[in-house]
Motif scaffolding. Structure first.
Motif, PDB file in Angstrom:
ATOM      1  N   ARG A  93      33.123  25.282  42.390  1.00  0.00           N
ATOM      2  CA  ARG A  93      33.074  23.835  42.467  1.00  0.00           C
ATOM      3  C   ARG A  93      34.274  23.295  43.235  1.00  0.00           C
ATOM      4  NH1 ARG A  93      31.223  22.031  36.320  1.00  0.00           N
ATOM      5  NH2 ARG A  93      29.117  22.937  36.408  1.00  0.00           N
ATOM      6  N   TYR A  94      33.997  22.215  43.962  1.00  0.00           N
ATOM      7  CA  TYR A  94      35.054  21.510  44.688  1.00  0.00           C
ATOM      8  C   TYR A  94      34.949  20.032  44.350  1.00  0.00           C
ATOM      9  CZ  TYR A  94      37.873  19.677  48.541  1.00  0.00           C
ATOM     10  OH  TYR A  94      38.823  19.033  49.285  1.00  0.00           O
ATOM     11  N   ALA A  95      36.014  19.502  43.722  1.00  0.00           N
ATOM     12  CA  ALA A  95      36.022  18.105  43.282  1.00  0.00           C
ATOM     13  C   ALA A  95      34.843  17.813  42.375  1.00  0.00           C
ATOM     14  CB  ALA A  95      36.036  17.165  44.485  1.00  0.00           C
ATOM     15  N   GLY A  96      34.445  18.797  41.524  1.00  0.00           N
ATOM     16  CA  GLY A  96      33.376  18.610  40.561  1.00  0.00           C
ATOM     17  C   GLY A  96      31.978  18.849  41.109  1.00  0.00           C
ATOM     18  N   ILE A  97      31.847  19.273  42.384  1.00  0.00           N
ATOM     19  CA  ILE A  97      30.533  19.499  43.003  1.00  0.00           C
ATOM     20  C   ILE A  97      30.347  20.991  43.225  1.00  0.00           C
ATOM     21  CG2 ILE A  97      29.078  18.985  44.996  1.00  0.00           C
ATOM     22  CD1 ILE A  97      30.720  16.445  45.404  1.00  0.00           C
ATOM     23  N   ASP A  98      29.151  21.526  42.870  1.00  0.00           N
ATOM     24  CA  ASP A  98      28.837  22.932  43.119  1.00  0.00           C
ATOM     25  C   ASP A  98      28.695  23.148  44.618  1.00  0.00           C
ATOM     26  OD1 ASP A  98      28.836  23.555  40.439  1.00  0.00           O
ATOM     27  OD2 ASP A  98      26.700  23.180  40.186  1.00  0.00           O
ATOM     28  N   ILE A  99      29.546  24.011  45.167  1.00  0.00           N
ATOM     29  CA  ILE A  99      29.534  24.232  46.616  1.00  0.00           C
ATOM     30  C   ILE A  99      29.276  25.690  46.974  1.00  0.00           C
ATOM     31  CG2 ILE A  99      31.099  22.311  47.032  1.00  0.00           C
ATOM     32  CD1 ILE A  99      33.350  24.385  47.349  1.00  0.00           C
ATOM     33  N   GLY A 100      29.161  26.580  45.993  1.00  0.00           N
ATOM     34  CA  GLY A 100      28.941  27.992  46.299  1.00  0.00           C
ATOM     35  C   GLY A 100      28.994  28.850  45.065  1.00  0.00           C
ATOM     36  N   THR A 101      29.052  30.166  45.293  1.00  0.00           N
ATOM     37  CA  THR A 101      29.068  31.129  44.192  1.00  0.00           C
ATOM     38  C   THR A 101      30.098  32.213  44.462  1.00  0.00           C
ATOM     39  OG1 THR A 101      27.316  32.412  45.276  1.00  0.00           O
ATOM     40  CG2 THR A 101      26.628  30.782  43.629  1.00  0.00           C
ATOM     41  N   VAL A 102      30.441  32.918  43.392  1.00  0.00           N
ATOM     42  CA  VAL A 102      31.329  34.071  43.487  1.00  0.00           C
ATOM     43  C   VAL A 102      30.475  35.280  43.848  1.00  0.00           C
ATOM     44  CG1 VAL A 102      32.936  35.563  42.264  1.00  0.00           C
ATOM     45  CG2 VAL A 102      32.920  33.105  41.807  1.00  0.00           C
ATOM     46  N   THR A 103      30.805  35.925  44.968  1.00  0.00           N
ATOM     47  CA  THR A 103      30.001  37.058  45.427  1.00  0.00           C
ATOM     48  C   THR A 103      30.597  38.405  45.039  1.00  0.00           C
ATOM     49  OG1 THR A 103      31.138  37.024  47.561  1.00  0.00           O
ATOM     50  CG2 THR A 103      29.108  35.731  47.360  1.00  0.00           C
ATOM     51  N   ILE A 143      34.164  40.465  43.047  1.00  0.00           N
ATOM     52  CA  ILE A 143      35.468  40.496  42.370  1.00  0.00           C
ATOM     53  C   ILE A 143      36.033  41.891  42.565  1.00  0.00           C
ATOM     54  CG2 ILE A 143      36.685  40.278  40.185  1.00  0.00           C
ATOM     55  CD1 ILE A 143      34.528  38.359  39.264  1.00  0.00           C
ATOM     56  N   GLU A 144      37.135  41.988  43.275  1.00  0.00           N
ATOM     57  CA  GLU A 144      37.734  43.276  43.621  1.00  0.00           C
ATOM     58  C   GLU A 144      39.140  43.359  43.024  1.00  0.00           C
ATOM     59  OE1 GLU A 144      38.901  45.907  47.594  1.00  0.00           O
ATOM     60  OE2 GLU A 144      38.205  43.827  47.780  1.00  0.00           O
ATOM     61  N   MET A 145      39.378  44.389  42.229  1.00  0.00           N
ATOM     62  CA  MET A 145      40.668  44.589  41.593  1.00  0.00           C
ATOM     63  C   MET A 145      41.547  45.473  42.479  1.00  0.00           C
ATOM     64  SD  MET A 145      41.475  45.701  37.688  1.00  0.00           S
ATOM     65  CE  MET A 145      43.120  45.498  37.013  1.00  0.00           C
ATOM     66  N   ILE A 146      42.662  44.922  42.931  1.00  0.00           N
ATOM     67  CA  ILE A 146      43.576  45.659  43.794  1.00  0.00           C
ATOM     68  C   ILE A 146      44.545  46.489  42.951  1.00  0.00           C
ATOM     69  CG2 ILE A 146      45.253  45.486  45.660  1.00  0.00           C
ATOM     70  CD1 ILE A 146      42.410  44.606  46.385  1.00  0.00           C
ATOM     71  N   ASN A 147      45.178  45.863  41.969  1.00  0.00           N
ATOM     72  CA  ASN A 147      46.035  46.562  41.015  1.00  0.00           C
ATOM     73  C   ASN A 147      46.009  45.771  39.714  1.00  0.00           C
ATOM     74  OD1 ASN A 147      47.995  44.435  41.391  1.00  0.00           O
ATOM     75  ND2 ASN A 147      48.680  45.501  43.247  1.00  0.00           N
ATOM     76  N   ASP A 148      46.932  46.124  38.789  1.00  0.00           N
ATOM     77  CA  ASP A 148      46.879  45.494  37.470  1.00  0.00           C
ATOM     78  C   ASP A 148      47.309  44.033  37.474  1.00  0.00           C
ATOM     79  OD1 ASP A 148      49.442  46.090  38.154  1.00  0.00           O
ATOM     80  OD2 ASP A 148      50.063  46.770  36.153  1.00  0.00           O
ATOM     81  N   THR A 149      47.870  43.543  38.587  1.00  0.00           N
ATOM     82  CA  THR A 149      48.282  42.137  38.658  1.00  0.00           C
ATOM     83  C   THR A 149      47.656  41.398  39.832  1.00  0.00           C
ATOM     84  OG1 THR A 149      50.253  42.749  39.949  1.00  0.00           O
ATOM     85  CG2 THR A 149      50.493  42.599  37.535  1.00  0.00           C
ATOM     86  N   THR A 150      46.773  42.046  40.581  1.00  0.00           N
ATOM     87  CA  THR A 150      46.182  41.424  41.768  1.00  0.00           C
ATOM     88  C   THR A 150      44.681  41.655  41.763  1.00  0.00           C
ATOM     89  OG1 THR A 150      48.215  41.826  43.009  1.00  0.00           O
ATOM     90  CG2 THR A 150      46.237  41.268  44.274  1.00  0.00           C
ATOM     91  N   ILE A 151      43.917  40.568  41.776  1.00  0.00           N
ATOM     92  CA  ILE A 151      42.454  40.630  41.795  1.00  0.00           C
ATOM     93  C   ILE A 151      41.966  39.672  42.868  1.00  0.00           C
ATOM     94  CG2 ILE A 151      40.331  40.267  40.494  1.00  0.00           C
ATOM     95  CD1 ILE A 151      41.906  40.796  37.952  1.00  0.00           C
ATOM     96  N   ASN A 152      41.216  40.211  43.835  1.00  0.00           N
ATOM     97  CA  ASN A 152      40.654  39.400  44.915  1.00  0.00           C
ATOM     98  C   ASN A 152      39.281  38.884  44.506  1.00  0.00           C
ATOM     99  OD1 ASN A 152      42.836  39.745  46.583  1.00  0.00           O
ATOM    100  ND2 ASN A 152      41.951  41.502  47.680  1.00  0.00           N
ATOM    101  N   ILE A 153      39.045  37.612  44.813  1.00  0.00           N
ATOM    102  CA  ILE A 153      37.751  36.999  44.540  1.00  0.00           C
ATOM    103  C   ILE A 153      37.193  36.480  45.858  1.00  0.00           C
ATOM    104  CG2 ILE A 153      36.555  35.100  43.389  1.00  0.00           C
ATOM    105  CD1 ILE A 153      38.509  35.323  41.128  1.00  0.00           C
ATOM    106  N   ASN A 154      35.961  36.952  46.207  1.00  0.00           N
ATOM    107  CA  ASN A 154      35.266  36.479  47.398  1.00  0.00           C
ATOM    108  C   ASN A 154      34.252  35.411  46.986  1.00  0.00           C
ATOM    109  OD1 ASN A 154      36.623  38.274  49.097  1.00  0.00           O
ATOM    110  ND2 ASN A 154      35.146  39.910  48.671  1.00  0.00           N
ATOM    111  N   MET A 155      34.247  34.299  47.712  1.00  0.00           N
ATOM    112  CA  MET A 155      33.364  33.185  47.384  1.00  0.00           C
ATOM    113  C   MET A 155      32.525  32.838  48.600  1.00  0.00           C
ATOM    114  SD  MET A 155      36.159  30.817  45.385  1.00  0.00           S
ATOM    115  CE  MET A 155      37.410  31.130  46.642  1.00  0.00           C
TER     116      MET A 155
END
Length: 326
Positions: A59-69, A71-83
């Motif tokens: 969501r952007y400013a309360g409007i649905d604009i897309g989806t999460v495609t 979720i990639e975990m790089i290490n224990d403190t870094t997680i990449n999210i593709n949208m």
């Protein structure tokens, strides 16, 4: 034969309805996942996704604009999210936007919420990585709340203990509450402090009035604050310094003269220290006085002499004439 045809017709109708339902489901799911529109990719990096899953909304400013495609975990403190973001909204998102993970309502699914940034920045492009902000999760809040409850319980127990001691007259506060004599003394002390404070305030007011009056020109300090008076005072001091220097020179010369007199130099030394010279001067003065007396007698005799009588009368007339003209 008729029964077989009816079965075929029913089977055909069922297949057609199933196909339509399948196509409608694909359409709605694809439309929700932006599979049939023009889309672009955005990325964000988080330390904790808090249960976010692929397929959740963006969501952007309360409007649905897309989806999460993805979720990639790089290490224990870094997680990449593709949208996957609709291109119609992409030109509204700036590079200073911030992505956060929150829940859709109190118990809803997790979503990625993109918050517009402050100020003006460039527009995002396909494949850009935007800033992220990790909010405190529910577990962390519950753990903090649990610690707060423990501290509140300990504080309540200590407060109850203190209250019991006060009720029993223990400690300073308990003594003040139970001892009427000390309470009366404390009341009198506070009253005296109040009176002293009022007196101090009056004294400060008087002092302020005195300080203000010093700047007026009808007193010494006010006169000294005048620039013209200051210049005159400066000139007087300068003249005094010059006079002091001249006096120092005179005193120095006088000291030198006194030293010369003491050392036997000059006429004053002879006059003050040589007794014979003093006696001679005295005798000389005596002889001069005697000669002066005799000279006066001779002049008086000349006045009565017939040879000089006319001259002296003429002189007397000229003196009288000069006095009358004056």
């Amino acid at each position: 034969m008729e029964k077989s045809n009816s079965q075929k017709i029913q089977l055909g109708i069922f297949v057609i309805i199933g196909t339509l339902v399948f196509l409608a489901a694909i359409y709605f799911v694809g439309n929700k996942q932006n599979m049939f529109g023009n889309t672009s990719n955005l990325k964000a990096v988080f330390a904790n996704v808090n249960g976010l899953q692929p397929g959740n909304n963006v969501r952007y400013a309360g409007i649905d604009i897309g989806t999460v495609t993805e979720i990639e975990m790089i290490n224990d403190t870094t997680i990449n999210i593709n949208m996957l973001i609709d291109n119609k909204i992409m030109h509204h998102i700036q590079k200073n936007a911030v992505a956060t993970i929150s829940s859709d309502g109190l118990v809803g699914n997790m979503i990625v919420n993109i918050i517009p940034g402050k100020g003006v920045a460039k527009k995002v492009e396909n494949g850009d990585v935007i800033q992220s902000y990790s909010r405190i999760g529910t577990d962390a809040m519950l753990e903090t709340l649990n610690e707060t409850n423990k501290n509140a319980a300990l504080l309540t127990a200590d407060l109850l203990k203190i209250t019991n001691e006060i009720n029993q007259g223990k400690g300073t506060v308990g003594t003040l509450l139970k001892d009427s004599v000390m309470s009366r003394d404390l009341k009198e002390t506070i009253h005296n402090l109040k009176e002293t404070s009022l007196g101090t305030v009056k004294s400060i007011d008087n002092l302020n009035h005195l300080i203000l009056s010093l700047n007026q020109k009808d007193n010494v300090i006010g006169v000294l604050n005048d620039k013209d008076v200051a210049v005159k005072m400066k000139n007087i001091i300068t003249n005094l310094e010059k006079s002091s220097a001249e006096i120092d020179k005179v005193v120095t010369n006088l000291n030198a003269t006194v030293v010369n007199i003491k050392e036997g130099k000059g006429a004053l030394n002879y006059l003050s220290n040589d007794e014979n010279l003093v006696k001679k001067i005295d005798s000389t003065m005596t002889n001069l006085n005697g000669a002066s007396g005799k000279l006066n007698e001779n002049l008086e005799a000349l006045k009565h002499n017939f040879l000089f009588r006319g001259y002296f009368k003429k002189q007397a007339k000229e003196k009288a004439k000069s006095k009358t003209t004056k």
